[in-house]
Design a protein around this motif. Structure first.
Motif, mmCIF file in Angstrom:
data_model
loop_
_atom_site.group_PDB
_atom_site.id
_atom_site.type_symbol
_atom_site.label_atom_id
_atom_site.label_comp_id
_atom_site.label_asym_id
_atom_site.label_seq_id
_atom_site.Cartn_x
_atom_site.Cartn_y
_atom_site.Cartn_z
ATOM 1 N N MET A 1 0.854 -1.194 0.000
ATOM 2 C CA MET A 1 0.000 0.000 0.000
ATOM 3 C C MET A 1 0.881 1.232 0.000
ATOM 4 O O MET A 1 1.843 1.314 0.764
ATOM 5 N N SER A 2 0.593 2.213 -0.836
ATOM 6 C CA SER A 2 1.397 3.426 -0.914
ATOM 7 C C SER A 2 0.966 4.422 0.143
ATOM 8 O O SER A 2 -0.140 4.366 0.665
ATOM 9 N N ALA A 3 1.905 5.341 0.484
ATOM 10 C CA ALA A 3 1.628 6.391 1.457
ATOM 11 C C ALA A 3 1.892 7.739 0.809
ATOM 12 O O ALA A 3 2.511 7.826 -0.256
ATOM 13 N N VAL A 4 1.429 8.798 1.452
ATOM 14 C CA VAL A 4 1.611 10.151 0.945
ATOM 15 C C VAL A 4 2.418 10.943 1.964
ATOM 16 O O VAL A 4 2.067 10.987 3.147
ATOM 17 N N CYS A 5 3.553 11.557 1.521
ATOM 18 C CA CYS A 5 4.422 12.321 2.416
ATOM 19 C C CYS A 5 3.845 13.714 2.624
ATOM 20 O O CYS A 5 2.918 14.132 1.912
ATOM 21 N N PRO A 6 4.378 14.497 3.602
ATOM 22 C CA PRO A 6 3.857 15.859 3.850
ATOM 23 C C PRO A 6 3.944 16.776 2.651
ATOM 24 O O PRO A 6 3.255 17.783 2.582
ATOM 25 N N ASN A 7 4.812 16.449 1.654
ATOM 26 C CA ASN A 7 4.967 17.302 0.474
ATOM 27 C C ASN A 7 4.131 16.822 -0.705
ATOM 28 O O ASN A 7 4.283 17.306 -1.824
ATOM 29 N N GLY A 8 3.276 15.814 -0.481
ATOM 30 C CA GLY A 8 2.345 15.388 -1.517
ATOM 31 C C GLY A 8 2.864 14.306 -2.431
ATOM 32 O O GLY A 8 2.204 13.945 -3.387
ATOM 33 N N HIS A 9 4.069 13.741 -2.150
ATOM 34 C CA HIS A 9 4.599 12.691 -3.016
ATOM 35 C C HIS A 9 4.014 11.332 -2.602
ATOM 36 O O HIS A 9 3.851 11.048 -1.406
ATOM 37 N N THR A 10 3.719 10.490 -3.594
ATOM 38 C CA THR A 10 3.285 9.132 -3.318
ATOM 39 C C THR A 10 4.503 8.251 -3.141
ATOM 40 O O THR A 10 5.401 8.243 -3.978
ATOM 41 N N SER A 11 4.583 7.526 -2.019
ATOM 42 C CA SER A 11 5.767 6.738 -1.676
ATOM 43 C C SER A 11 5.376 5.295 -1.445
ATOM 44 O O SER A 11 4.351 5.003 -0.815
ATOM 45 N N GLN A 12 6.188 4.376 -1.964
ATOM 46 C CA GLN A 12 5.975 2.956 -1.702
ATOM 47 C C GLN A 12 6.396 2.602 -0.284
ATOM 48 O O GLN A 12 5.883 1.669 0.308
ATOM 49 N N ALA A 13 7.375 3.335 0.255
ATOM 50 C CA ALA A 13 7.788 3.131 1.631
ATOM 51 C C ALA A 13 6.854 3.901 2.554
ATOM 52 O O ALA A 13 6.347 4.959 2.193
#
Length: 305
Positions: A1-13
């Motif tokens: 499941m992907s996550a979203v960082c505080p800057n709006g990037h989609t991250s696999q980690a």
């Protein structure tokens, strides 16, 4: 499941963003989408949809509407993205060509060595000025640097990639560990022991400074992976043959330029515009790294050529 960082990037980690390195707050993630009311896992047709039901109760495409494309089969290899400028194959979804810097989003060509518009290897995404996952935040500096050899990594040159190096080179970069710069950065990581610099021949007119990232397919010519304060795509060095210029690529902690003598620089260069390096200028990046660009001596050309 992907996550979203505080800057709006989609991250696999789900701990640190694999685009800008910022820490990811699990509590701030958006809720998972609710299950479809139809019970079949497929969204119900919206009002005014171009789908209607056939006599068997199955949706059929209205006149002029295209059927949704089938998802790729599991295990299908990612599609390579070929650069229209140099022909290099890049991972699908890459923003810039890793070979020449072509911008896949805007179609901008890489900037030439003389500073022509539309030809530079740009950043792979905005980094926050205080990116906790990409290194310590640069603080105000104090103290002096006399430019004397104070420290660095073992004096070994990295092996050039097959077919990428020219036969000769005229310039090289010295990569030092600078304890004075470390004192101004308030980094949590311990500073490595000072020693001789790492000598890196500059075999191209444009070279990237940064940290290796397998997930982003980033392999900088000046590898500063040992310094946690350096961004993956930190800065770009370019030359017209007689002068060198540096361009910050939106790094987390900035790129600083200062002379060999005098106080350490306190303000980073602006992101985007190129800054010309003087004969005795030094680059300061990350938590402890100082980079010196100079002409190679005949003995160095013979040793590293």
């Amino acid at each position: 499941m992907s996550a979203v960082c505080p800057n709006g990037h989609t991250s696999q980690a789900d701990d640190y963003c694999d685009t800008c390195g910022s820490p990811i707050d699990a509590a701030a993630q958006p809720p998972a989408p609710a299950a479809s009311a139809t019970g079949s896992g497929s969204p119900a047709p919206q009002a005014g949809s171009s789908l209607d039901l056939d006599p068997a109760g199955m949706p059929s495409a209205a006149a002029g509407a295209s059927a949704p494309s089938a998802p790729p089969a599991p295990g299908t290899a990612p599609t390579a993205l070929e650069c229209p400028n140099c022909g290099t194959e890049n991972p699908d979804g890459a923003l810039f060509c890793e070979a020449c810097g072509y911008d896949f989003t805007t179609g901008a060509m890489p900037r030439d060595a003389s500073g022509g518009a539309g030809e530079a290897d740009g950043p792979d995404g905005p980094d926050p000025r205080e990116g906790a996952g990409d290194g310590p935040s640069a603080g105000p500096s104090a103290g002096a640097s006399d430019g004397a050899p104070e420290g660095g990594a073992p004096a070994t040159a990295p092996a050039p990639a097959a077919g990428s190096a020219t036969e000769t080179f005229d310039w090289l970069a010295e990569v030092w560990v600078d304890p004075d710069w470390y004192q101004t950065q308030h980094a949590e990581d311990p500073c490595p022991s000072p020693g001789l610099p790492a000598i890196m021949p500059l075999r191209h007119r444009s070279v990237l400074l940064g940290r290796v990232s397998t997930s982003r397919n980033t392999h900088p010519e000046i590898d500063l992976s040992s310094d946690p304060g350096v961004s993956r795509r930190h800065a770009q060095l370019t030359t017209d043959g007689s002068r060198w210029f540096v361009e910050d690529l939106g790094s987390s902690n900035g790129t600083f330029v200062g002379p060999a003598a005098g106080p350490l620089p306190e303000q980073p260069i602006a992101v985007g515009p190129r800054t010309e390096l003087g004969d005795d200028d030094r680059l300061y990046v990350g938590a402890w790294t100082r980079v010196v660009v100079r002409r190679a001596t005949p003995d160095e050309v013979e040793a590293y050529g």
